[in-house]
Design a protein around this motif. Structure first.
Motif, PDB file in Angstrom:
ATOM      1  N   TRP A   1       0.817  -1.208   0.000  1.00 14.32           N
ATOM      2  CA  TRP A   1       0.000   0.000   0.000  1.00 14.32           C
ATOM      3  C   TRP A   1       0.851   1.258   0.000  1.00 14.32           C
ATOM      4  O   TRP A   1       0.515   2.242  -0.664  1.00 14.32           O
ATOM      5  N   SER A   2       1.962   1.250   0.712  1.00 13.39           N
ATOM      6  CA  SER A   2       2.844   2.424   0.712  1.00 13.39           C
ATOM      7  C   SER A   2       3.430   2.659  -0.667  1.00 13.39           C
ATOM      8  O   SER A   2       3.533   3.794  -1.127  1.00 13.39           O
ATOM      9  N   GLU A   3       3.800   1.566  -1.354  1.00 11.92           N
ATOM     10  CA  GLU A   3       4.316   1.699  -2.729  1.00 11.92           C
ATOM     11  C   GLU A   3       3.220   2.211  -3.665  1.00 11.92           C
ATOM     12  O   GLU A   3       3.478   3.022  -4.552  1.00 11.92           O
ATOM     13  N   LYS A   4       2.001   1.713  -3.469  1.00  7.33           N
ATOM     14  CA  LYS A   4       0.866   2.153  -4.301  1.00  7.33           C
ATOM     15  C   LYS A   4       0.637   3.658  -4.135  1.00  7.33           C
ATOM     16  O   LYS A   4       0.477   4.385  -5.116  1.00  7.33           O
ATOM     17  N   VAL A   5       0.639   4.118  -2.901  1.00  9.15           N
ATOM     18  CA  VAL A   5       0.433   5.547  -2.649  1.00  9.15           C
ATOM     19  C   VAL A   5       1.598   6.345  -3.222  1.00  9.15           C
ATOM     20  O   VAL A   5       1.392   7.408  -3.825  1.00  9.15           O
ATOM     21  N   ALA A   6       2.822   5.842  -3.095  1.00 11.89           N
ATOM     22  CA  ALA A   6       3.996   6.531  -3.664  1.00 11.89           C
ATOM     23  C   ALA A   6       3.862   6.634  -5.189  1.00 11.89           C
ATOM     24  O   ALA A   6       4.190   7.676  -5.777  1.00 11.89           O
ATOM     25  N   ARG A   7       3.362   5.583  -5.836  1.00 12.97           N
ATOM     26  CA  ARG A   7       3.139   5.640  -7.300  1.00 12.97           C
ATOM     27  C   ARG A   7       2.062   6.672  -7.631  1.00 12.97           C
ATOM     28  O   ARG A   7       2.170   7.399  -8.622  1.00 12.97           O
ATOM     29  N   ASN A   8       1.012   6.740  -6.818  1.00  9.14           N
ATOM     30  CA  ASN A   8      -0.043   7.740  -7.040  1.00  9.14           C
ATOM     31  C   ASN A   8       0.527   9.152  -6.949  1.00  9.14           C
ATOM     32  O   ASN A   8       0.208  10.013  -7.774  1.00  9.14           O
ATOM     33  N   ILE A   9       1.362   9.388  -5.940  1.00  6.14           N
ATOM     34  CA  ILE A   9       1.967  10.713  -5.763  1.00  6.14           C
ATOM     35  C   ILE A   9       2.849  11.048  -6.962  1.00  6.14           C
ATOM     36  O   ILE A   9       2.786  12.166  -7.494  1.00  6.14           O
ATOM     37  N   ALA A  10       3.645  10.086  -7.405  1.00  5.08           N
ATOM     38  CA  ALA A  10       4.516  10.314  -8.575  1.00  5.08           C
ATOM     39  C   ALA A  10       3.670  10.601  -9.818  1.00  5.08           C
ATOM     40  O   ALA A  10       3.999  11.494 -10.607  1.00  5.08           O
ATOM     41  N   ARG A  11       2.573   9.870  -9.980  1.00  2.00           N
ATOM     42  CA  ARG A  11       1.692  10.111 -11.130  1.00  2.00           C
ATOM     43  C   ARG A  11       1.057  11.495 -11.038  1.00  2.00           C
ATOM     44  O   ARG A  11       0.932  12.209 -12.037  1.00  2.00           O
ATOM     45  N   ASP A  12       0.667  11.912  -9.823  1.00  2.00           N
ATOM     46  CA  ASP A  12       0.109  13.254  -9.640  1.00  2.00           C
ATOM     47  C   ASP A  12       1.114  14.319 -10.073  1.00  2.00           C
ATOM     48  O   ASP A  12       0.749  15.283 -10.751  1.00  2.00           O
TER      49      ASP A  12
END
Length: 155
Positions: free
Chosen positions: A98-109
């Motif tokens: 989940w932390s990696e998923k959120v980090a990917r979301n932030i990078a995509r943002d």
């Protein structure tokens, strides 16, 4: 006699995989309460917009509100999914994933912000916990300024 399943939920998990799947499917990606409230307030100010639309046709990402003529894209980010510095708490179950998923979301943002800015768009991002009336006023001021209209503060 059919073989017994060997799958077990992760330690500390209260849900089976089917239950977790149903839970994740129930999470809205659009039309959340903060989005609906902000849209209503912006609409009441006389502004019209597209909902959950792609600002750029070739960019496979949608903004929550899109003002095409003025090139303003608005995102109302959920605290958990977008890693709010005030409210994000890493989950106890499967924290690595989940932390990696959120980090990917932030990078995509950040990538979305960059691509839209490069194309001449103004990107406005708000957290779901921010005051809706303040968000709506900021959006209205930005759109009116880009239209070349003076913004009249409300009483």
């Amino acid at each position: 006699m059919p073989e017994e399943s060997t799958w077990e939920p992760p330690e500390g998990s209260w849900a089976s995989s089917a239950a977790r799947r149903r839970n994740m499917q129930a999470i809205r990606s659009r039309d959340t309460k903060p989005e609906r409230v902000i849209r209503r307030l912006v609409h009441a100010k006389g502004l019209r917009y597209r909902v959950a639309a792609r600002p750029l046709p070739d960019l496979r990402r949608t903004a929550d509100l899109v003002f095409r003529p003025t090139k303003v894209a608005v995102f109302i980010d959920g605290c958990y999914w977008h890693g709010c510095p005030e409210h994000y708490v890493s989950p106890k179950t499967n924290p690595g994933y989940w932390s990696e998923k959120v980090a990917r979301n932030i990078a995509r943002d950040r990538n979305t912000d960059h691509q839209l800015t490069e194309a001449g768009w103004l990107v406005l991002r708000f957290w779901e916990h921010e005051q809706s009336d303040v968000c709506a006023a900021t959006i209205a001021a930005a759109v009116l300024e880009r239209r070349g209209q003076p913004h009249v503060p409300e009483d």
